[in-house]
Design an enzyme around this catalytic site. Structure first.
Site, short mmCIF file in Angstrom:
data_model
loop_
_atom_site.label_atom_id
_atom_site.label_comp_id
_atom_site.label_asym_id
_atom_site.label_seq_id
_atom_site.Cartn_x
_atom_site.Cartn_y
_atom_site.Cartn_z
N HIS A 307 -14.37 44.59 -2.62
CA HIS A 307 -14.01 45.33 -1.41
C HIS A 307 -15.18 45.29 -0.45
CE1 HIS A 307 -12.57 48.49 1.24
NE2 HIS A 307 -11.39 48.25 0.72
N ASP A 364 -5.38 47.67 -4.74
CA ASP A 364 -4.19 46.86 -4.94
C ASP A 364 -4.11 46.18 -6.29
OD1 ASP A 364 -2.66 47.47 -2.78
OD2 ASP A 364 -3.91 46.27 -1.47
N1 ACO Z 1 -13.27 36.93 -6.98
C1 ACO Z 1 -14.38 36.17 -7.15
N2 ACO Z 1 -15.49 36.26 -6.39
C2 ACO Z 1 -15.48 37.17 -5.41
C3 ACO Z 1 -14.38 38.01 -5.16
C4 ACO Z 1 -13.24 37.87 -6.00
N3 ACO Z 1 -12.15 38.64 -5.80
N4 ACO Z 1 -14.64 38.82 -4.12
C5 ACO Z 1 -15.88 38.51 -3.71
N5 ACO Z 1 -16.40 37.51 -4.50
C6 ACO Z 1 -17.76 36.94 -4.41
C7 ACO Z 1 -17.90 36.00 -3.24
O1 ACO Z 1 -17.59 34.66 -3.61
C8 ACO Z 1 -19.35 36.19 -2.87
O2 ACO Z 1 -20.12 35.50 -3.82
P1 ACO Z 1 -21.55 34.83 -3.38
O3 ACO Z 1 -22.41 35.99 -2.96
O4 ACO Z 1 -22.00 34.12 -4.59
O5 ACO Z 1 -21.21 33.90 -2.24
C9 ACO Z 1 -19.59 37.68 -3.11
O6 ACO Z 1 -18.64 38.03 -4.14
C10 ACO Z 1 -19.38 38.56 -1.88
O7 ACO Z 1 -18.07 38.30 -1.39
P2 ACO Z 1 -17.67 38.32 0.15
O8 ACO Z 1 -16.44 37.50 0.33
O9 ACO Z 1 -18.87 37.98 0.98
O10 ACO Z 1 -17.38 39.85 0.36
P3 ACO Z 1 -16.56 40.47 1.57
O11 ACO Z 1 -16.99 41.87 1.69
O12 ACO Z 1 -16.65 39.59 2.76
O13 ACO Z 1 -15.02 40.39 1.06
C11 ACO Z 1 -12.98 40.91 0.02
C12 ACO Z 1 -14.35 41.44 0.51
C13 ACO Z 1 -12.29 40.12 1.15
C14 ACO Z 1 -12.08 42.08 -0.35
C15 ACO Z 1 -13.21 39.99 -1.21
O14 ACO Z 1 -13.83 40.73 -2.25
C16 ACO Z 1 -11.94 39.33 -1.72
O15 ACO Z 1 -11.56 38.26 -1.23
N6 ACO Z 1 -11.22 39.97 -2.71
C17 ACO Z 1 -9.97 39.45 -3.18
C18 ACO Z 1 -8.85 39.84 -2.23
C19 ACO Z 1 -8.49 41.30 -2.30
O16 ACO Z 1 -8.32 41.87 -3.36
N7 ACO Z 1 -8.33 41.91 -1.12
C20 ACO Z 1 -7.91 43.30 -0.99
C21 ACO Z 1 -8.99 44.14 -0.42
S1 ACO Z 1 -8.51 45.83 -0.46
C22 ACO Z 1 -7.51 46.03 0.86
O17 ACO Z 1 -7.58 45.36 1.85
C23 ACO Z 1 -6.55 47.04 0.74
#
Ligand code: ACO
Length: 428
Positions: A307, A364
């Site tokens: 998140h 979610d």
């Molecule tokens: N699975 C694997 N790796 C992940 C995940 C995941 N679900 N989420 C983040 N990471 C990793 C990224 O690859 C990144 O790794 P790095 O530092 O080695 O490059 C690190 O964790 C940070 O991730 P970011 O994408 O920079 O974090 P950001 O805050 O931009 O994104 C987000 C947050 C979009 C929710 C992300 O965690 C994600 O894509 N999750 C899956 C989708 C999801 O569940 N979305 C619902 C969010 S809740 C809502 O909107 C109600």
């Protein structure tokens, strides 16, 4: 702490005031930055460090896992309130007393009829259309049926628009689902509560009286409350920015629905269920998918994990996980998907990749499992999220308009070509 931030650019130093919130959050007010520095701006892709507004609606502390609407904790609201009370508190600032709630509900009910011509628009969509696209279009189309734009200086006008959309939106949600299922487009009943009517409209069969399950009604109330607002997330910021051009409420909400649709935002609940199904079909090997999620050459992400703001746990996920156990148990549903979800969660919570990046299950991860147990089709999951988020979007739009915020218009740093001569097409 001093209430001034100092910035040094080359030989020049500048001072900017700090802004402090009621929970002691601090921001640097850079309103005068560009003018004072002769053109310097800040850049912050994804707005990870940028506050777009001051808001009195929702407080969250991602480090401590705190979420409050209008000062009320999400745990207490999910336990004690119903969705309409929460909607009222978000939009008007305080929980309603009995009379206020009754009036609010009766005003909404008076607006719960949709122009019959809307059915023609629904008919024009193919049955394969995604419900989020249909819902966004129908919400926008409401503008055509109620053309007068909201006079935000008139409290009465503002109130009318709010009860109008709260009345009509559940009808559009139910009709979107029923059209896909080939069921007649129906209405609720003025004798039922707001959430009860949502269920009746969605699930009533043309040849049977709908019998309400209190377990399902309570679970839906809780899910809608947990999704009702989340401060300046992607869809809410969209609603505010569209509204900042003085586009009307319905047009702003329609844009918010589109923003919510994406799998990185509200679309995650559908994506989670599809992911869990895929893992099940593939033999239930959670370790294989954990490895894929960690592989930087693989675009796969563990949906429902991570998140932008919660870096310890998502308080909504804790409530939903308990609710999922309760609902499945009460309904006597034995869903193998729940086992896969529990397995993935346990592995992720003990895996250094997820622990180091502070990736925890979000709201979610478990919501889809409850929706599925209720009999809601997977494609409708994000629509259910929109239904819950509606009061939050309305509250944020109202706050933004009443504060007379300026049009949202970020700047950029240009990295393209410098001035060059035009070459005629023959010479290219
Ligand atoms: N699975 C694997 N790796 C992940 C995940 C995941 N679900 N989420 C983040 N990471 C990793 C990224 O690859 C990144 O790794 P790095 O530092 O080695 O490059 C690190 O964790 C940070 O991730 P970011 O994408 O920079 O974090 P950001 O805050 O931009 O994104 C987000 C947050 C979009 C929710 C992300 O965690 C994600 O894509 N999750 C899956 C989708 C999801 O569940 N979305 C619902 C969010 S809740 C809502 O909107 C109600």
């Amino acid at each position: 702490m001093s209430d001034i931030a100092k910035l040094q650019i080359g030989d020049n130093s500048y001072e900017f005031p700090l802004v402090k919130g009621t929970e002691n959050e601090v921001a640097i007010n850079i309103k005068t930055l560009r003018g004072a520095t002769n053109g310097v701006i800040t850049i912050d892709p994804g707005y990870k460090n940028t506050g777009s507004c001051e808001s009195a609606i929702t407080f969250l502390d991602g480090e401590k896992g705190i979420l409050r609407y209008r000062g009320y904790s999400i745990e207490e609201l999910a336990d004690k309130a119903d969705f309409l009370e929460v909607a009222y508190a978000l939009i008007f600032g305080d929980l309603p007393n009995k009379e206020e709630l009754e009036k609010f509900h009766s005003d909404i009910k008076a607006q719960s009829v949709v122009d019959d011509d809307v059915k023609k628009i629904i008919d024009a969509f193919p049955k394969t259309a995604h419900p989020m696209g249909v819902l966004s279009s129908l919400t926008s189309a409401l503008t055509a049926f109620n053309p007068s734009s909201v006079n935000v200086d008139s409290e009465e006008d503002m109130y009318k628009s709010i009860v109008r959309i709260l009345g009509k939106f559940p009808v559009l949600v139910a009709w979107t689902m029923r059209k896909k299922q080939g069921l007649p487009l129906n209405y609720g009943s003025s004798s039922l509560g707001y959430v009860e009517n949502i269920l009746k409209m969605m699930f009533e069969k043309p040849n049977e009286e709908y019998v309400m399950s209190p377990i399902i009604k309570n679970a839906l109330d809780k899910l809608l409350i947990l999704h009702a607002d989340h401060e300046q997330n992607c869809s809410t910021s969209t609603v505010r920015i569209v509204g900042s051009s003085h586009a009307g409420l319905f047009a702003s909400l329609s844009a918010g629905i589109s923003a919510l649709w994406g799998p990185l935002h509200g679309g995650a609940n559908q994506a989670v269920l599809e992911m869990l199904e895929a893992i099940k079909e593939d033999g239930g090997d959670t370790k294989k998918y954990m490895a894929k999620a960690k592989d930087k050459n693989d675009p796969f992400r563990l949906m429902g994990f991570g998140h932008r703001v919660y870096k310890n746990f998502d308080p909504r996920a804790t409530i939903i996980k308990a609710a999922a156990d309760e609902v499945l148990n009460d309904l006597g549903v034995n869903d193998p998907i729940l086992e896969i979800a529990r397995g993935l969660e346990q592995e992720a919570l003990n895996d250094p990749y997820f622990v180091d990046r502070k990736l925890y299950p979000n709201v979610d991860f478990y919501s889809g499992i409850i929706y599925r147990a209720m009999g809601i089709p997977v494609e409708m999951f994000t629509v259910m999220f929109a239904l819950g988020r509606l009061p939050g979007w309305i509250a944020q739009w109202k706050e933004m308009r009443l504060k007379k915020e300026p049009i949202g218009r970020p700047r950029q740093i240009y990295t393209g070509e410098n001035l060059r001569d035009f070459t005629s097409i023959e010479k290219r």
